[in-house]
Scaffold this motif. Structure first.
Motif, PDB file in Angstrom:
ATOM      1  N   ILE A   6       0.745  -0.796  -0.032  1.00 10.58           N
ATOM      2  CA  ILE A   6      -0.015   0.008  -0.283  1.00 10.58           C
ATOM      3  C   ILE A   6       1.020   1.448  -0.086  1.00 10.58           C
ATOM      4  O   ILE A   6       2.093   1.562   1.076  1.00 10.58           O
ATOM      5  N   VAL A   7       0.786   1.917  -0.931  1.00 13.27           N
ATOM      6  CA  VAL A   7       1.377   3.269  -1.364  1.00 13.27           C
ATOM      7  C   VAL A   7       0.981   4.394  -0.948  1.00 13.27           C
ATOM      8  O   VAL A   7      -0.189   4.432  -1.777  1.00 13.27           O
ATOM      9  N   PHE A   8       1.222   5.357  -0.384  1.00 10.23           N
ATOM     10  CA  PHE A   8       0.518   6.688  -0.125  1.00 10.23           C
ATOM     11  C   PHE A   8       0.693   7.885  -0.948  1.00 10.23           C
ATOM     12  O   PHE A   8       2.155   8.145  -0.411  1.00 10.23           O
ATOM     13  N   LEU A   9       0.166   8.147  -1.614  1.00 10.82           N
ATOM     14  CA  LEU A   9       1.046   9.231  -2.655  1.00 10.82           C
ATOM     15  C   LEU A   9       0.261  10.328  -3.306  1.00 10.82           C
ATOM     16  O   LEU A   9      -1.010  10.178  -3.934  1.00 10.82           O
ATOM     17  N   GLY A  10       0.340  11.406  -3.065  1.00  9.19           N
ATOM     18  CA  GLY A  10      -0.466  12.301  -4.447  1.00  9.19           C
ATOM     19  C   GLY A  10       0.503  13.594  -5.039  1.00  9.19           C
ATOM     20  O   GLY A  10       1.096  12.899  -6.390  1.00  9.19           O
ATOM     21  N   PRO A  11       0.589  14.651  -4.971  1.00 10.13           N
ATOM     22  CA  PRO A  11       2.015  15.684  -5.979  1.00 10.13           C
ATOM     23  C   PRO A  11       2.886  15.362  -6.158  1.00 10.13           C
ATOM     24  O   PRO A  11       3.334  15.752  -7.004  1.00 10.13           O
ATOM     25  N   THR A  12       3.763  14.298  -4.864  1.00 10.05           N
ATOM     26  CA  THR A  12       5.295  14.977  -5.474  1.00 10.05           C
ATOM     27  C   THR A  12       5.230  13.590  -7.081  1.00 10.05           C
ATOM     28  O   THR A  12       6.448  13.401  -7.937  1.00 10.05           O
ATOM     29  N   LEU A  13       5.026  12.589  -7.329  1.00 10.17           N
ATOM     30  CA  LEU A  13       4.929  11.610  -8.259  1.00 10.17           C
ATOM     31  C   LEU A  13       3.203  11.199  -8.926  1.00 10.17           C
ATOM     32  O   LEU A  13       2.330  10.416  -8.111  1.00 10.17           O
ATOM     33  N   ALA A  14       2.883  11.371 -10.312  1.00  5.93           N
ATOM     34  CA  ALA A  14       2.122  10.597 -10.488  1.00  5.93           C
ATOM     35  C   ALA A  14       2.268   9.217 -10.765  1.00  5.93           C
ATOM     36  O   ALA A  14       3.084   8.183 -10.485  1.00  5.93           O
ATOM     37  N   VAL A  15       0.703   8.979 -10.489  1.00  8.20           N
ATOM     38  CA  VAL A  15       0.619   7.667  -9.563  1.00  8.20           C
ATOM     39  C   VAL A  15       0.935   6.872 -11.713  1.00  8.20           C
ATOM     40  O   VAL A  15       1.554   5.402 -11.061  1.00  8.20           O
TER      41      VAL A  15
END
Length: 248
Positions: A6-15
């Motif tokens: 599970i990876v919590f990701l937002g503005p740092t890198l596009a999915v």
């Protein structure tokens, strides 16, 4: 087959870019309670890159410690992940990248170094400001390339740091620099250099984390050995108990 990471990701890198490195369950930036809920799904690992703060309660240190106590590796990098990893690496959370290392070494201390403003998830979290860590790296690269003098680099870094994180952008930075008396021609030269020289340390660290996770999954080396005894305090039971009971 184990459950996915599970990876919590937002503005740092596009999915889409993240998926090219690691097949995982990508979720919105982490907020308080999200890691606790993730633990109930028994993932192979939890990775924190982006996270909410200010108007949304931030991820709780205690829920990360709980994940570690349950034998679930937790890794962090780039943004909120780097902050929490620097704070919790003595307890077993793994940090990746230059930003994490700078917090551990004490070269960075303030949370605002990684803070940005961004647009909504449905638009792909478009960035509305520039992270101070990215500005620092870019100014350093520009000086090394001869696009900035040491004097101008120092002044630009000070101006950027004094801006509220919501207002940090290269456009604002260069306008303020000229208003403070830095040479307009030198600032225009730097502006032109930015078109090809601008660095994104947060993105680099996020990709490094995903690469490490990919290798760890393939090699079976994702392990955690928590160096602490998890305390089931009254407050923990009050907050976490109902959720854990529902998911049991």
């Amino acid at each position: 087959m184990s459950n996915p990471v599970i990876v919590f990701l937002g503005p740092t890198l596009a999915v889409a870019a993240a998926r090219r490195v690691l097949a995982a369950d990508y979720r919105a930036p982490v907020a308080q309670g999200d890691v606790l809920r993730a633990v109930t799904e028994r993932p192979a690992a939890i990775a924190i890159i982006d996270g909410y703060f200010a108007n949304v309660p931030s991820v709780w240190h205690k829920e990360i410690l709980y994940a570690l106590s349950q034998g679930i590796p937790v890794l962090g990098a780039a943004s909120m992940g780097a902050l929490r990893a620097a704070e919790l690496h003595p307890f077993g959370m793994q940090g990746v990248g230059a930003i994490f290392q700078a917090y551990v070494d004490g070269r960075l201390e303030d949370d605002d170094e990684v803070a940005v403003t961004h647009g909504p998830a449905e638009l792909g979290y478009p960035l509305l400001s520039e992270a101070m860590v990215n500005i620092r790296r870019t100014l350093s690269d520009a000086m090394a390339a001869g696009a900035l003098t040491p004097h101008d680099r120092q002044h630009l870094q000070r101006i950027a740091k004094e801006l509220p994180y919501q207002d940090r952008s290269y456009g604002r930075l260069l306008r303020d620099a000229v208003e403070e008396g830095l040479d307009a021609a030198a600032m225009e030269h730097f502006r032109c250099w930015l078109a090809h020289g601008r660095a994104d340390q947060k993105r680099e660290d996020a990709l490094a984390l995903l690469t490490d996770l990919s290798h760890g999954l393939r090699e079976g080396s994702l392990k955690v050995q928590p160096g602490f005894a998890f305390e089931h305090t009254f407050m923990w039971e009050k907050v976490a108990g109902p959720l854990l009971s529902m998911r049991a």
